[in-house]
Design an enzyme around this catalytic site. Structure first.
Site, mmCIF file in Angstrom:
data_model
loop_
_atom_site.group_PDB
_atom_site.id
_atom_site.type_symbol
_atom_site.label_atom_id
_atom_site.label_comp_id
_atom_site.label_asym_id
_atom_site.label_seq_id
_atom_site.Cartn_x
_atom_site.Cartn_y
_atom_site.Cartn_z
ATOM 1 N N CYS A 1 19.230 13.860 -13.466
ATOM 2 C CA CYS A 1 19.599 13.187 -13.013
ATOM 3 C C CYS A 1 20.271 11.698 -13.939
ATOM 4 O O CYS A 1 20.606 12.064 -14.517
ATOM 5 C CB CYS A 1 18.021 11.873 -12.733
ATOM 6 S SG CYS A 1 16.797 13.236 -12.234
ATOM 7 N N GLY B 1 11.878 15.202 -20.608
ATOM 8 C CA GLY B 1 11.755 16.369 -19.414
ATOM 9 C C GLY B 1 10.807 16.595 -18.292
ATOM 10 O O GLY B 1 10.719 15.283 -18.237
ATOM 11 N N GLU B 2 11.372 17.716 -17.633
ATOM 12 C CA GLU B 2 10.754 17.108 -16.233
ATOM 13 C C GLU B 2 9.578 18.374 -16.272
ATOM 14 O O GLU B 2 9.082 19.856 -16.609
ATOM 15 C CB GLU B 2 11.522 18.393 -15.527
ATOM 16 C CG GLU B 2 10.996 18.592 -13.970
ATOM 17 C CD GLU B 2 10.040 17.301 -13.129
ATOM 18 O OE1 GLU B 2 10.737 16.467 -13.285
ATOM 19 O OE2 GLU B 2 8.915 17.986 -12.634
ATOM 20 N N ASN C 1 16.895 1.078 -16.214
ATOM 21 C CA ASN C 1 16.960 0.336 -18.058
ATOM 22 C C ASN C 1 18.093 1.341 -18.211
ATOM 23 O O ASN C 1 19.201 2.434 -18.014
ATOM 24 C CB ASN C 1 16.054 1.428 -18.469
ATOM 25 C CG ASN C 1 15.561 0.795 -19.609
ATOM 26 O OD1 ASN C 1 16.239 0.294 -20.473
ATOM 27 N ND2 ASN C 1 14.286 0.396 -19.728
ATOM 28 N N SER D 1 9.216 10.599 -8.370
ATOM 29 C CA SER D 1 10.706 9.468 -8.777
ATOM 30 C C SER D 1 11.290 9.649 -7.547
ATOM 31 O O SER D 1 12.461 10.871 -7.850
ATOM 32 C CB SER D 1 11.087 10.515 -10.103
ATOM 33 O OG SER D 1 10.287 10.429 -10.642
ATOM 34 N N LEU D 2 11.409 9.023 -6.954
ATOM 35 C CA LEU D 2 11.929 9.271 -5.242
ATOM 36 C C LEU D 2 13.070 8.185 -5.882
ATOM 37 O O LEU D 2 14.332 9.227 -5.345
ATOM 38 C CB LEU D 2 11.024 8.456 -4.356
ATOM 39 C CG LEU D 2 11.649 8.768 -2.339
ATOM 40 C CD1 LEU D 2 12.049 9.966 -2.620
ATOM 41 C CD2 LEU D 2 10.195 7.777 -2.325
ATOM 42 N N HIS D 3 13.202 7.296 -5.767
ATOM 43 C CA HIS D 3 15.054 6.496 -6.625
ATOM 44 C C HIS D 3 15.029 5.943 -5.238
ATOM 45 O O HIS D 3 16.662 5.363 -5.827
ATOM 46 C CB HIS D 3 15.605 7.110 -7.611
ATOM 47 C CG HIS D 3 14.587 7.379 -8.706
ATOM 48 N ND1 HIS D 3 13.477 6.135 -9.285
ATOM 49 C CD2 HIS D 3 14.613 8.181 -9.613
ATOM 50 C CE1 HIS D 3 12.903 6.780 -9.946
ATOM 51 N NE2 HIS D 3 13.975 7.568 -10.588
ATOM 52 N N SER E 1 4.426 13.320 -13.444
ATOM 53 C CA SER E 1 5.676 12.863 -13.462
ATOM 54 C C SER E 1 6.844 13.849 -12.458
ATOM 55 O O SER E 1 7.184 14.514 -13.764
ATOM 56 C CB SER E 1 6.039 11.357 -13.642
ATOM 57 O OG SER E 1 7.111 10.717 -13.110
ATOM 58 N N CYS F 1 16.443 17.658 -21.104
ATOM 59 C CA CYS F 1 15.646 17.932 -19.584
ATOM 60 C C CYS F 1 16.813 18.835 -18.706
ATOM 61 O O CYS F 1 18.312 18.533 -19.312
ATOM 62 C CB CYS F 1 15.294 17.075 -18.707
ATOM 63 S SG CYS F 1 14.836 16.851 -17.334
ATOM 64 N N CYS G 1 19.673 8.993 -16.165
ATOM 65 C CA CYS G 1 18.048 9.422 -17.378
ATOM 66 C C CYS G 1 18.985 9.845 -18.840
ATOM 67 O O CYS G 1 20.335 10.528 -18.657
ATOM 68 C CB CYS G 1 17.574 10.245 -16.753
ATOM 69 S SG CYS G 1 16.510 10.493 -18.195
ATOM 70 N N CYS H 1 2.481 8.208 -23.678
ATOM 71 C CA CYS H 1 3.936 8.615 -22.740
ATOM 72 C C CYS H 1 4.056 9.980 -23.601
ATOM 73 O O CYS H 1 5.012 9.882 -24.425
ATOM 74 C CB CYS H 1 4.992 7.729 -22.526
ATOM 75 S SG CYS H 1 6.015 8.637 -21.751
ATOM 76 N N GLU I 1 10.344 12.127 -27.281
ATOM 77 C CA GLU I 1 9.852 11.298 -28.408
ATOM 78 C C GLU I 1 8.882 11.024 -27.378
ATOM 79 O O GLU I 1 8.787 12.116 -26.771
ATOM 80 C CB GLU I 1 10.631 10.611 -27.651
ATOM 81 C CG GLU I 1 11.539 9.818 -28.107
ATOM 82 C CD GLU I 1 13.236 8.989 -27.444
ATOM 83 O OE1 GLU I 1 12.985 8.373 -26.697
ATOM 84 O OE2 GLU I 1 14.812 9.576 -27.852
ATOM 85 N N CYS J 1 12.978 6.382 -22.382
ATOM 86 C CA CYS J 1 12.898 7.656 -23.185
ATOM 87 C C CYS J 1 14.042 8.471 -23.045
ATOM 88 O O CYS J 1 15.022 8.494 -21.959
ATOM 89 C CB CYS J 1 11.843 8.403 -22.244
ATOM 90 S SG CYS J 1 12.445 9.369 -20.554
HETATM 91 N N1 SAH Z 1 11.240 14.767 -15.082
HETATM 92 C C1 SAH Z 1 10.373 13.666 -14.521
HETATM 93 C C2 SAH Z 1 9.184 12.591 -15.797
HETATM 94 C C3 SAH Z 1 10.230 12.149 -17.379
HETATM 95 S S1 SAH Z 1 11.451 10.577 -16.332
HETATM 96 C C4 SAH Z 1 10.211 12.358 -12.957
HETATM 97 O O1 SAH Z 1 11.440 12.466 -13.070
HETATM 98 O O2 SAH Z 1 9.649 11.972 -12.819
HETATM 99 C C5 SAH Z 1 9.700 8.954 -16.080
HETATM 100 C C6 SAH Z 1 10.613 8.202 -15.136
HETATM 101 O O3 SAH Z 1 12.243 7.208 -16.258
HETATM 102 C C7 SAH Z 1 11.288 8.728 -13.719
HETATM 103 O O4 SAH Z 1 10.543 7.937 -12.460
HETATM 104 C C8 SAH Z 1 12.551 8.655 -14.138
HETATM 105 O O5 SAH Z 1 12.873 8.836 -12.951
HETATM 106 C C9 SAH Z 1 12.858 7.115 -14.800
HETATM 107 N N2 SAH Z 1 13.858 7.279 -15.738
HETATM 108 C C10 SAH Z 1 14.730 7.648 -15.904
HETATM 109 N N3 SAH Z 1 15.541 6.982 -16.594
HETATM 110 C C11 SAH Z 1 15.337 5.851 -15.901
HETATM 111 C C12 SAH Z 1 16.671 4.843 -16.592
HETATM 112 N N4 SAH Z 1 17.309 4.410 -17.682
HETATM 113 N N5 SAH Z 1 15.935 3.780 -16.534
HETATM 114 C C13 SAH Z 1 14.447 3.843 -15.394
HETATM 115 N N6 SAH Z 1 13.553 4.736 -14.965
HETATM 116 C C14 SAH Z 1 13.965 6.221 -15.433
#
Ligand code: SAH
Length: 344
Positions: free
Chosen positions: A116, A159-160, A290, A214-216, A191, A112, A119, A105, A92, A333
């Site tokens: 996570c 992907g990462e 999301n 991506s800390l979260h 990212s 991936c 995701c 993007c 995508e 994504c």
């Molecule tokens: N793998 C990389 C880049 C792809 S994800 C990374 O982890 O940074 C891009 C961003 O979208 C990351 O910050 C990821 O944590 C976030 N993301 C993934 N799924 C999501 C969701 N359902 N809602 C909000 N953000 C999300």
């Protein structure tokens, strides 16, 4: 023998291939320019002699992803593309229009491996890495589709990127090349979920890209639950790598924090985030999660998100709430690809 995709070569590699064929240097420059102007076959290369094209065709090909689906948001014009690669895999790409131009993007892998919990992209695991040319192709294909130039790139698709380090580096080199797309590194964000060993390698290259982390979560227990990578590199190791990155590049890091109701969005966590990032050269991006059907995670209320933002800002840290783009077309994504895989 499988043919080599010309878009997987740097200019220097193309030049040595052209020299090997006994052709003059300027042909390499002409061909390189054609590729990035959007040529999808050797026929498109008008000023290249037929004899050279025939020689090239023996060992080389030009990739051309197919647009399998194109969704356009009625709300903000965001476009989401499902692209079919030469081997039948899907990825995508999302195009967003801002006042200052287009931002794309891009995906860096098919699927991936990072796992996570929130995701969509990782739900079926990783199939394979994208080549440098396949990452570039997303930009070329979308530019061809809209007939306009794209100015900014974020590697936040499927992907990462740091799990596909060499190809991503080659992509960064090629996308920057003046003979190709000529997009400056300051217009590119990479990212990562936190692959520390490669953050350090990237730091030593001193590129002027923006690194996004991506800390979260602010404690290892929560972060390990939602991001398995944290069991390999914990928050302390990650933040040390970030400090090293800032020291080497002098670039501001962007921290992504996806707010999930009841998981990581309370005041204590906002305070911890403030403490962790205080005095760092950084910016915080708060993202309302999301919802992905299978995960059961729910967005925090708007009020809660604004409160979280204010608490972080009280530590002298700049924090913004990410505007949701293309919410009517499932722009987060991985979701379109999953739908395609599952419904076939
Ligand atoms: N793998 C990389 C880049 C792809 S994800 C990374 O982890 O940074 C891009 C961003 O979208 C990351 O910050 C990821 O944590 C976030 N993301 C993934 N799924 C999501 C969701 N359902 N809602 C909000 N953000 C999300």
């Amino acid at each position: 023998m499988t043919k080599i995709n010309l878009k997987d070569l740097t200019y220097e590699e193309l030049l040595s291939a052209i020299r090997e064929l006994g052709e003059p240097k300027f042909r390499a420059e002409q061909i390189f320019k054609w590729l990035y102007k959007g040529a999808v076959s050797f026929d498109d290369m008008k000023n290249i002699p037929k004899t050279l094209k025939e020689k090239l065709m023996t060992d080389y090909c030009i990739s051309k992803p197919e647009i399998a689906e194109r969704l356009i948001s009625n709300i903000d014009g965001t476009r989401k593309y499902l692209l079919r690669l030469s081997d039948g895999n899907y990825i995508e790409t999302v195009l967003m229009k801002y006042k200052h131009g287009y931002t794309i993007c891009v995906s860096s892998q098919v699927g991936c491996a990072m796992g996570c919990a929130f995701c969509a992209s990782t739900r079926n695991g990783k199939i394979r890495n994208l080549s440098a040319g396949e990452i570039i192709d997303q930009i070329i294909t979308v530019q061809n589709d809209i007939g306009e130039r794209i100015s900014n790139i974020v590697m936040m698709g499927i992907g990462e990127p740091l799990d596909n380090f060499d190809n991503v580096l080659k992509f960064l080199k090629n996308v920057n090349d003046e003979r190709g797309l000529g997009i400056g590194h300051r217009h590119i964000t990479v990212s990562t979920c936190g692959l520390v060993h490669n953050i350090i390698r990237l730091a030593d290259m001193k590129l002027q890209i923006t690194l996004s982390i991506s800390l979260h979560a602010t404690n290892d227990k929560t972060r390990s639950e939602i991001m398995p990578v944290n069991r390999r590199y914990n928050i302390e190791e990650l933040l040390n790598a970030c400090d090293y990155y800032i020291k080497q590049t002098n670039r501001r890091i962007s921290f992504e924090y996806t707010l999930i109701s009841g998981v990581n969005d309370n005041r204590t966590e906002a305070v911890s985030l403030g403490k962790l990032l205080k005095n760092k050269l950084c910016h915080v991006n708060l993202i309302p999660v999301n919802s992905v059907k299978e995960t059961g995670f729910v967005k925090s209320d708007r009020e809660k998100i604004e409160e979280f933002q204010k608490t972080v800002e009280d530590f002298g840290i700049s924090a913004t709430i990410r505007r949701e783009m293309g919410s009517d077309i499932n722009a987060a994504c991985g979701q379109l690809r999953n739908k395609h895989i599952n419904e076939g």
